[in-house]
Design an enzyme around this catalytic site. Structure first.
Site, PDB file in Angstrom:
ATOM      1  N   HIS A   1      -7.437  -2.900 -10.294  1.00  0.00           N
ATOM      2  CA  HIS A   1      -7.829  -2.429  -8.968  1.00  0.00           C
ATOM      3  C   HIS A   1      -9.311  -2.071  -8.993  1.00  0.00           C
ATOM      4  O   HIS A   1      -9.774  -1.399  -9.909  1.00  0.00           O
ATOM      5  CB  HIS A   1      -6.988  -1.190  -8.645  1.00  0.00           C
ATOM      6  CG  HIS A   1      -7.264  -0.538  -7.345  1.00  0.00           C
ATOM      7  ND1 HIS A   1      -7.970   0.644  -7.231  1.00  0.00           N
ATOM      8  CD2 HIS A   1      -6.908  -0.870  -6.081  1.00  0.00           C
ATOM      9  CE1 HIS A   1      -8.022   1.010  -5.963  1.00  0.00           C
ATOM     10  NE2 HIS A   1      -7.386   0.103  -5.242  1.00  0.00           N
TER      11      HIS A   1
ATOM     12  N   HIS B   1       0.809  -1.231   0.000  1.00  0.00           N
ATOM     13  CA  HIS B   1       0.000   0.000   0.000  1.00  0.00           C
ATOM     14  C   HIS B   1       0.837   1.274   0.000  1.00  0.00           C
ATOM     15  O   HIS B   1       0.372   2.336   0.417  1.00  0.00           O
ATOM     16  CB  HIS B   1      -0.951   0.001   1.206  1.00  0.00           C
ATOM     17  CG  HIS B   1      -2.334   0.476   0.876  1.00  0.00           C
ATOM     18  ND1 HIS B   1      -2.665   1.810   0.820  1.00  0.00           N
ATOM     19  CD2 HIS B   1      -3.476  -0.190   0.587  1.00  0.00           C
ATOM     20  CE1 HIS B   1      -3.941   1.941   0.520  1.00  0.00           C
ATOM     21  NE2 HIS B   1      -4.457   0.737   0.362  1.00  0.00           N
TER      22      HIS B   1
END
Length: 382
Positions: free
Chosen positions: A285, A186
């Protein structure tokens, strides 16, 4: 001619921005221009871009995409790219409905009959990871993705590093050898910490390691790739082919464009073709809503190098609404044994509940990204 007559936007819970494009023939197309934490700004961008579309032929999708992305001196970035993405999805939805075919048929036809999906699992402690993964497996999923950590020190402590390893080990214990776990860094790790952690995770065979460095440090990702044998992925915060080219050249294994951020179906198809040149798989995503998910799947059914699809049913961000709440028929997005079957209805393949969307827009939302700080008070990547 199928002329664009009206463009509307809807800010709906939990954190999504839907786009509705109406035509002179009565066909309505839907897109999703969500930009998490910045959707109100994107809404204004959609309104400005609609000036370029109203009164024009809805079926000139590539021409509209060129004009929207290159028709002003200042280009690119997440706000403009997200606005273009939502409008582009809606135009493809219109085209499919106009020709009576699902979008993937217009993209060259299907190369597969079903697409594997994965879900996100949380849990800061190994016991929580075990419980949440077990629940995901019980729904039939064969793959999950988890955060490697919460906030991380710039130079991680032994305890922080051990915590990452323990959580991934717990995930592998529950999943066994037949299922996959992807680990999302992340962008919370410095390159030094990411390189230190990656080899420690190799015994647990992660599906891929995601976003080991923040996107503005993409020039460093090649050093991370060379530090591990695990496949490396990135791309949720890259918005066009030009931004993907350096990370493809650096050796990533999985590209993760977001169809609501990276220019929609039109641009992601081109990113996929570019990725194929580098023997890189696509895993878009999509922790977003039903329109974004349907758009991803339409691309996936027509794209050879498509690995797997993220979806956000049950994700912790979904407060106030769930992914399927805005669909009149939930069947097309139902998962069976960890896969979604090929969508066959015209356009994006789902039917949006316009009444529910309009009602939700009246309530709106004001979702914002979390803000974290280190113990010394300095800002921490989230």
């Amino acid at each position: 001619m199928t002329t664009i007559e009206r463009v509307e936007t809807f800010l709906v819970a939990p954190r999504w921005l839907f786009v509705r494009v109406e035509t002179s023939s009565g066909i309505v197309g839907w897109g999703e221009a969500t930009c998490e934490g910045r959707s109100e700004t994107v809404r204004t961008a959609v309104e400005q871009l609609s000036e370029l579309l109203v009164g024009r032929d809805a079926l000139r999708i590539e021409d509209h995409w060129q004009v929207m992305t290159k028709g002003s001196f200042y280009r690119g970035g997440p706000i403009l790219a997200s606005a273009v993405a939502g409008l582009d999805q809606a135009l493809w939805d219109i085209a499919g409905k106009h020709f009576g075919a699902p979008v993937h048929q217009l993209l060259g036809g299907p190369v597969r009959d079903r697409i594997r999906v994965y879900g996100w699992v949380g849990g800061d402690e190994p016991s929580e990871v075990r419980d949440q993964i077990a629940a995901a497996v019980a729904t039939g999923l064969t793959a999950v993705k988890m955060n490697a950590s919460g906030r991380m020190s710039t130079v991680a402590s032994v305890a922080e590093i051990d915590g990452v390893v323990q959580r991934v080990a717990a995930a592998r214990e529950v999943l066994g050898d037949e299922r996959d776990v992807a680990v999302d860094f992340h962008g919370r790790f410095t390159l030094a910490t990411a390189r230190r952690v990656a080899p420690l995770l190799e015994p647990y065979r992660p599906f891929f390691l995601e976003e080991p460095v923040v996107p503005e440090n993409s020039h460093l990702i090649g050093e991370f790739v060379r530090a591990t044998t695990t496949p490396v992925s990135t791309g949720e915060r890259l918005y066009n082919r030009q931004e993907f080219l350096p990370v493809l050249q650096a050796g990533i294994a999985v590209a993760q464009p977001d169809l609501s951020h990276a220019g929609g179906i039109t641009e992601v198809r081109k990113i996929a073709a570019l990725a194929e040149v580098y023997d890189v798989q696509l895993a878009p995503h999509c922790p977003l809503g039903p329109i974004a998910l349907a758009a991803c799947l339409q691309v996936g059914f027509a794209t050879p190098n498509y690995l797997i699809q993220e979806q956000s049913i049950g994700i912790h961000y979904n407060l106030g609404a769930e992914v399927l709440d805005y669909c009149l028929d939930k069947t097309p997005l139902t998962f069976v044994d960890g896969y979604v079957e090929r969508l066959t209805a015209p356009g994006l393949g789902i039917e949006i509940d316009e009444h529910a969307v309009r009602a939700a827009d009246k309530r709106g939302h004001a979702w914002r990204s979390p803000m974290w700080r280190h113990r010394d008070g300095s800002y921490a990547e989230w």
